[in-house]
Design a protein around this motif. Structure first.
Motif, short mmCIF file in Angstrom:
data_model
loop_
_atom_site.label_atom_id
_atom_site.label_comp_id
_atom_site.label_asym_id
_atom_site.label_seq_id
_atom_site.Cartn_x
_atom_site.Cartn_y
_atom_site.Cartn_z
N ALA A 28 -3.61 -4.54 45.86
CA ALA A 28 -4.34 -5.44 44.96
C ALA A 28 -5.14 -6.44 45.78
CB ALA A 28 -3.37 -6.17 44.04
N PRO A 29 -6.32 -6.81 45.31
CA PRO A 29 -7.12 -7.81 46.04
C PRO A 29 -6.34 -9.10 46.24
CG PRO A 29 -8.39 -6.82 44.27
CD PRO A 29 -6.98 -6.37 44.08
N VAL A 30 -6.52 -9.70 47.38
CA VAL A 30 -5.88 -10.98 47.66
C VAL A 30 -6.71 -12.09 47.03
CG1 VAL A 30 -5.15 -12.59 49.46
CG2 VAL A 30 -4.91 -10.12 49.82
N LEU A 31 -6.11 -12.87 46.15
CA LEU A 31 -6.82 -13.96 45.50
C LEU A 31 -6.74 -15.20 46.39
CD1 LEU A 31 -5.59 -13.48 41.82
CD2 LEU A 31 -7.71 -12.67 42.88
N VAL A 32 -7.89 -15.71 46.75
CA VAL A 32 -7.97 -16.87 47.64
C VAL A 32 -8.25 -18.11 46.80
CG1 VAL A 32 -9.19 -17.92 49.58
CG2 VAL A 32 -8.78 -15.44 49.54
N ALA A 33 -7.43 -19.13 47.00
CA ALA A 33 -7.62 -20.37 46.26
C ALA A 33 -8.80 -21.16 46.83
CB ALA A 33 -6.35 -21.22 46.35
N HIS A 34 -9.54 -21.81 45.95
CA HIS A 34 -10.66 -22.66 46.36
C HIS A 34 -10.42 -24.05 45.78
CE1 HIS A 34 -12.92 -19.27 48.00
NE2 HIS A 34 -12.60 -18.60 46.89
N PRO A 35 -9.52 -24.81 46.39
CA PRO A 35 -9.12 -26.10 45.82
C PRO A 35 -10.16 -27.19 46.04
CG PRO A 35 -8.04 -25.77 47.93
CD PRO A 35 -8.80 -24.50 47.64
N PRO A 36 -10.12 -28.21 45.19
CA PRO A 36 -11.00 -29.38 45.41
C PRO A 36 -10.43 -30.27 46.50
CG PRO A 36 -9.60 -29.75 43.51
CD PRO A 36 -9.30 -28.35 43.98
N ASP A 145 -17.46 -30.85 51.92
CA ASP A 145 -17.55 -29.65 52.74
C ASP A 145 -16.19 -28.98 52.79
OD1 ASP A 145 -18.00 -27.80 55.11
OD2 ASP A 145 -19.91 -28.84 55.05
N VAL A 146 -16.19 -27.67 52.76
CA VAL A 146 -14.94 -26.93 52.79
C VAL A 146 -14.36 -26.84 54.20
CG1 VAL A 146 -15.91 -24.62 53.18
CG2 VAL A 146 -13.84 -24.88 51.76
N ASP A 147 -15.19 -27.13 55.20
CA ASP A 147 -14.78 -27.03 56.60
C ASP A 147 -14.49 -28.42 57.16
OD1 ASP A 147 -14.47 -26.57 59.28
OD2 ASP A 147 -16.26 -25.33 59.50
N PRO A 148 -13.22 -28.74 57.48
CA PRO A 148 -12.89 -30.08 58.00
C PRO A 148 -13.64 -30.44 59.27
CG PRO A 148 -10.90 -28.85 57.43
CD PRO A 148 -12.03 -27.88 57.36
N ALA A 149 -13.88 -29.46 60.14
CA ALA A 149 -14.59 -29.74 61.39
C ALA A 149 -16.04 -30.11 61.11
CB ALA A 149 -14.53 -28.52 62.31
N VAL A 162 -12.94 -33.03 51.62
CA VAL A 162 -12.75 -31.68 52.17
C VAL A 162 -12.24 -30.78 51.07
CG1 VAL A 162 -11.58 -30.27 53.90
CG2 VAL A 162 -12.26 -32.62 54.45
N GLY A 163 -13.08 -29.84 50.64
CA GLY A 163 -12.67 -28.94 49.57
C GLY A 163 -13.83 -28.07 49.12
N ASP A 164 -13.55 -27.16 48.22
CA ASP A 164 -14.56 -26.27 47.66
C ASP A 164 -15.59 -27.08 46.88
OD1 ASP A 164 -15.43 -23.49 46.64
OD2 ASP A 164 -15.07 -24.62 44.79
N ALA A 165 -16.87 -26.76 47.05
CA ALA A 165 -17.93 -27.55 46.43
C ALA A 165 -17.83 -27.52 44.91
CB ALA A 165 -19.30 -27.03 46.89
N GLN A 166 -17.67 -26.34 44.33
CA GLN A 166 -17.64 -26.24 42.87
C GLN A 166 -16.46 -27.02 42.29
OE1 GLN A 166 -16.89 -22.32 41.18
NE2 GLN A 166 -18.24 -22.79 39.45
N ALA A 167 -15.28 -26.83 42.88
CA ALA A 167 -14.09 -27.50 42.36
C ALA A 167 -14.18 -29.01 42.56
CB ALA A 167 -12.84 -26.95 43.06
N THR A 168 -14.72 -29.44 43.70
CA THR A 168 -14.79 -30.87 43.99
C THR A 168 -15.82 -31.57 43.12
OG1 THR A 168 -14.08 -30.47 46.28
CG2 THR A 168 -15.15 -32.57 45.82
N VAL A 169 -16.99 -30.94 42.94
CA VAL A 169 -18.01 -31.56 42.09
C VAL A 169 -17.53 -31.60 40.64
CG1 VAL A 169 -20.38 -31.35 41.22
CG2 VAL A 169 -19.90 -30.90 43.62
N THR A 170 -16.82 -30.58 40.21
CA THR A 170 -16.24 -30.59 38.86
C THR A 170 -15.31 -31.78 38.68
OG1 THR A 170 -16.38 -28.18 38.64
CG2 THR A 170 -14.80 -29.31 37.23
N ALA A 171 -14.47 -32.00 39.69
CA ALA A 171 -13.53 -33.13 39.62
C ALA A 171 -14.27 -34.46 39.63
CB ALA A 171 -12.56 -33.05 40.80
N LEU A 172 -15.35 -34.56 40.39
CA LEU A 172 -16.16 -35.79 40.41
C LEU A 172 -16.76 -36.05 39.04
CD1 LEU A 172 -18.16 -35.84 43.78
CD2 LEU A 172 -16.53 -37.56 42.97
#
Length: 381
Positions: A28-36, A145-149, A162-172
C-alpha cells in the motif's frame, strides 16, 4: 521523496537483483503527513499579521500547493503579492492584489522596504531570483518553509513557521481577524503594480511585441515551459500574466540550457487539455533539439517558439559590456523550420506579430508539434 521538502530520491538496485524473480505482495502507498507549523508560533505570527498596516506577501515554488489558501490569506490581509519565478501563477496575476512575478526589479525592493510585515511562503529568497543583492526587511519578516535549514538561509526571520505551506496558511487563516478594506488594499497594490510594470516593460522592451502576441492567443491555465533565455527572464517572466500553480516552468538557479522543450513535452503529456508552449532561444534549444522527434512521435500539438538572436545573446552582451573580444557566442544561421520538418514536425519562420499570433493559434490544434522560428525584431534581435 515526498516528505519534508519534496525532491527526487535516488534508489539503487544491485545488479544481482535486477533479474531476480520472487513472489511478492502489493504494498500500500505510504501516506506522508504534511503538518503545519507549531500552534504557538502560528498564533504569534497571526497576532503580528493582525496588527499589520502595510502587509505584503512573497510566494515561491514551495507555495504551489497552497494557491487557494494564499488567495484567501492575501484578501483577508489586504496584502499585495509578489511571486518568484517558481511561484509565478500560484497567485493569479490577474488578481487586483498581484504586483507581478520577478523579485529582481527595483519596485520589489521598494515595496518590501515599505511593508511593516512581509510574509514569505516557500521561497529561498535566493540570489538567483534577486539578481541585485538581498532584500532588506525594515519591518518584520515571517517565513513559512517546510525545510528547517532553508528557514534561516538568505534572510533571518522574526517568526519561523516550519511546516507544510498549505496546512500552515490554513491555520493562519483560521486565526486572523476580519478582512481589511478591499478598496484601500487595491489602491495600494495598484500603486506598486504600476511601478513594477514600468520596470518590467523597460527591461523586457525588446520582447514586448512577442509577449503581446502571446497574450492574444493564450487561454487561462496555459503553461509556459521556458528555457534560460532572454525572451523568458526578460520577456515573459514579468510581462506575461499567468494563473495557476506551475504555469511557468523555468530552470531557476541552474540556468540549464535546453530545459524548455523536454519540460514542455512532460507538461503536455501530464496535462493534455491545457495549452503548453515551449519558449527557447536559438542557442539554448541546440542542447535538446532532437527531443522534437519525441514530441512528434507522441503527436503532441505543442508550439515550440525559438527566438533567434544569432547565438548566445546574454553572454555576447556581457562581453560587449566588459569590452572583451566577442568570441564563441555567435551561431551561423540555422533554419529551424527546416530542421523541424526533418524531425516530422511542422515548421514556420515568422518576423511579424500578426503572423506569429495566427501561427501560434493554429499550432495548438495541429496534429504534431509546430516550431515557430522567430527572427528579426520580434525575436529581440
Amino acid at each position: 521523496m515526498t516528505s519534508g521538502r519534496p525532491r527526487p530520491a535516488h534508489l539503487e538496485i544491485p545488479l544481482d537483483l535486477i533479474d531476480a524473480v520472487d513472489k511478492v505482495n502489493e504494498v500500500a502507498p505510504v501516506l506522508v503527513a504534511h503538518p503545519p507549523a507549531d500552534a504557538v508560533t502560528i498564533a504569534a505570527a497571526a497576532g503580528r499579521l493582525n496588527t499589520a498596516t502595510r502587509p505584503g506577501l512573497i510566494i515561491g515554488g514551495g507555495a504551489r500547493g497552497a494557491a487557494e489558501e494564499i488567495t484567501a490569506l492575501a484578501e483577508r490581509l489586504g496584502a499585495p503579492v509578489v511571486a518568484t519565478a517558481n511561484g509565478k501563477g500560484t497567485f493569479s496575476e490577474h488578481h487586483q492584489l498581484s504586483i507581478g512575478a520577478g523579485l529582481h526589479h527595483k519596485a520589489v525592493a521598494e515595496f518590501v522596504a515599505e511593508c511593516d510585515v512581509v510574509l514569505a511562503i516557500g521561497t529561498e529568497l535566493a540570489s538567483t531570483d534577486l539578481w541585485n543583492g538581498p532584500l532588506k526587511f525594515p519591518g518584520d519578516l515571517i517565513r513559512i518553509d517546510v525545510d528547517p535549514a532553508q528557514m534561516i538561509t538568505n534572510a533571518l526571520p522574526d517568526y519561523c513557521l516550519v511546516g507544510d505551506a498549505q496546512a500552515t496558511v490554513t491555520a493562519l487563516n483560521q486565526r486572523l481577524g476580519k478582512a481589511h478594506a478591499s478598496q484601500e488594499a487595491a489602491k495600494r497594490a495598484q500603486r506598486w503594480q504600476k511601478l513594477f510594470r514600468k520596470h518590467a516593460r523597460t527591461q523586457g522592451a525588446a520582447w514586448l511585441p512577442l509577449v503581446e502576441a502571446m497574450k492574444e492567443v493564450l487561454a487561462p491555465g496555459a503553461v509556459i515551459a521556458g528555457d534560460s533565455a532572454m525572451a523568458c527572464y526578460y520577456g515573459t517572466l514579468s510581462n506575461l500574466p499567468l494563473e495557476g500553480p506551475a504555469s511557468f516552468l523555468y530552470p531557476t538557479g541552474f540556468g540549464t540550457l535546453g530545459y524548455g522543450l523536454p519540460a514542455a513535452i512532460g507538461a503536455k503529456m501530464g496535462a493534455p487539455d491545457r495549452q503548453v508552449v515551449a519558449l527557447h532561444g536559438d542557442g539554448g534549444v541546440m542542447f535538446t533539439l532532437p527531443e522534437l522527434a519525441t514530441a512528434a512521435q507522441e503527436r503532441l500539438p505543442l508550439p515550440v517558439i525559438i527566438c533567434d538572436n544569432g547565438g548566445y545573446g546574454e553572454i555576447r552582451r556581457e562581453m560587449v559590456d566588459r569590452s572583451e573580444p566577442v568570441h564563441g557566442v555567435n551561431l551561423p544561421g540555422v533554419d529551424f523550420a527546416m530542421v523541424a520538418k526533418g524531425l516530422n514536425c511542422h515548421g514556420l519562420t515568422v518576423d511579424d506579430e500578426d503572423r506569429f499570433a495566427m501561427a501560434l493559434r493554429k499550432a495548438f490544434t495541429a496534429d504534431r508539434p509546430t516550431v515557430l522560428h522567430v527572427v528579426g525584431e520580434l525575436a529581440g534581435a
